[in-house]
Scaffold this active site. Structure first.
Site, mmCIF file in Angstrom:
data_model
loop_
_atom_site.group_PDB
_atom_site.id
_atom_site.type_symbol
_atom_site.label_atom_id
_atom_site.label_comp_id
_atom_site.label_asym_id
_atom_site.label_seq_id
_atom_site.Cartn_x
_atom_site.Cartn_y
_atom_site.Cartn_z
ATOM 1 N N ASP A 140 -23.187 -53.828 72.083
ATOM 2 C CA ASP A 140 -23.542 -52.555 71.922
ATOM 3 C C ASP A 140 -22.103 -51.747 71.280
ATOM 4 O O ASP A 140 -21.035 -52.824 71.220
ATOM 5 C CB ASP A 140 -23.431 -51.995 73.334
ATOM 6 C CG ASP A 140 -23.596 -50.419 73.131
ATOM 7 O OD1 ASP A 140 -24.360 -49.892 72.584
ATOM 8 O OD2 ASP A 140 -22.675 -49.581 74.214
ATOM 9 N N ASP A 184 -20.892 -48.278 70.914
ATOM 10 C CA ASP A 184 -19.910 -47.074 71.527
ATOM 11 C C ASP A 184 -19.604 -47.546 73.202
ATOM 12 O O ASP A 184 -20.694 -47.743 73.833
ATOM 13 C CB ASP A 184 -20.832 -45.663 71.670
ATOM 14 C CG ASP A 184 -21.070 -45.259 70.098
ATOM 15 O OD1 ASP A 184 -20.719 -45.933 69.283
ATOM 16 O OD2 ASP A 184 -21.630 -44.356 69.834
#
Length: 375
Positions: free
Chosen positions: A8, A10
């Site tokens: 991922d 953020d």
């Protein structure tokens, strides 16, 4: 096959601001420990793919230009440190859209799911939200949730890198034919222990020497057609054990590769330098073993036995066992023995092999010990 860490963006690579949008350079901050962790994983053979949900990217509330600048700077920072991402997969939908491409959906992963060169057993997903763990579950890979104030989690980057790069090297092999049924469980990093049952007590004792002196955990259960003779049981045990060693080693990054253990003591065992391998005495007997996990199986044996069998093990099957082990493990082994007592000679062969294995299996970082790029 290549393992991949899907990551991922953020909250995982870069800190997530209160408004959950990194749309300005001043909002860009790397997550603590991410660079050394990714470098360790890179050196362990992992590739990296970013998989990120960017709510409404390209809409008036989140213009594409606001995203592109900080994202390009992030990628440049990682690249400057030797970290390159194989792909960046972005879903631009809103949560209410329920798009199959939005995590935890795996719609963005179609090309990867069709790739036969990915090592899914070693691949993993790293994120900061429960949806990232669900994404990992949907891919049937391991998931790690980073510890954050917003969403909890149990992991930091250092722990993730250690768990993946330094994972125990284990394998379970079941070899079932019309002649034998053999199960081998091996842990190259486990506490030295052996549980061996082949129906041939002397052979069991020799296999125990491998576990003890190589410093590995080894469980072998073999049921064979001993009413015919010992050949199939001993041969197939060698093949199954070799297959297990090869499987547990994976891509062989970081291993010593060679087993030779030149004398390092203040005295020198007679003949050790001449043999150029690990040389050990057993009373009047001396055995020497030198090996290479080159991926090119080869076996050379120098020695003779006078007795037809030692215990319940035919002596003609001693070199045959080692040849089978080499064929299945991809190992090059040169083994020699001389002495007067056949029991001592057989046992010294197994112990010399084990000590050479101990050196060859040891980890020394994560670099592949070959200029060819593969072993």
């Amino acid at each position: 096959m290549t393992p991949i860490v899907f990551i991922d963006r953020d909250g995982t690579l870069i800190e997530e601001p209160p408004d959950f949008q990194i749309d300005a350079y001043e909002k860009l901050r790397l997550v603590n420990g991410v660079i050394p962790a990714l470098l360790k994983l890179r050196d362990a053979g992992y590739h990296f793919v970013i998989v990120t949900n960017q709510d409404g990217l390209g809409s008036p509330t989140y213009p594409q230009a606001s995203f592109d600048g900080p994202n390009a700077l992030m990628l440049q920072i990682f690249s400057s440190q030797g970290i390159v991402f194989r792909d960046v997969l972005i879903d631009r939908s809103w949560p209410a859209d329920n798009a199959p491409t939005r995590k935890p959906g795996i719609g963005l992963m179609v090309a990867y799911l069709q790739d036969r060169d990915i090592d899914w057993a070693r691949s993993a997903m790293v994120g900061d939200r429960p949806t990232d763990l669900q994404f990992a579950e949907n891919l049937n890979i391991r998931g790690f949730q980073l510890r954050t104030p917003q969403f909890g989690g149990d992991w930091d980057w250092d722990g993730i890198a250690h768990t993946l790069a330094d994972a125990p090297r284990r394998a379970v092999v079941q070899r079932h034919t019309k002649e034998t049924n053999i199960r081998v469980e091996i842990d190259l990093d486990g506490a030295p222990q052996a549980r061996i049952t082949t129906g041939l007590p002397f052979f069991d004792h020799m296999l125990e020497q491998i576990a003890k002196h190589a410093g590995i955990s080894l469980h072998i259960s073999a049921v064979g057609d001993l009413h015919i003779d010992e050949h199939h049981t001993i041969e197939d045990t060698g093949l199954a054990l070799g297959q297990a060693v090869r499987q547990a080693l994976g891509d062989k990054r970081g291993i010593g590769r060679y087993g030779f253990d030149p004398p390092q003591l203040p005295w020198q065992v007679s003949g050790a330098a001449a043999h150029g391998g690990f040389t050990l005495p057993m009373d009047e007997t001396q055995a020497s073993a030198v090996l290479d996990f080159s991926g090119r199986p080869y076996f050379v044996f120098e020695g003779t036995f006078v007795r037809e069998r030692v215990g319940d093990m035919p002596t003609e099957l001693v070199p045959h066992f080692f040849r089978s082990l080499c064929d299945a493990s991809g190992m090059n082994l040169h083994l020699s023995v001389h002495g007067d007592n056949d029991h001592h000679k057989v046992e010294a062969c197994f112990k010399a092999l084990a000590r050479a294995l101990r050196q060859a299996l040891q980890r020394h970082g994560h670099v592949l010990p070959s200029t060819k790029g593969a072993l």
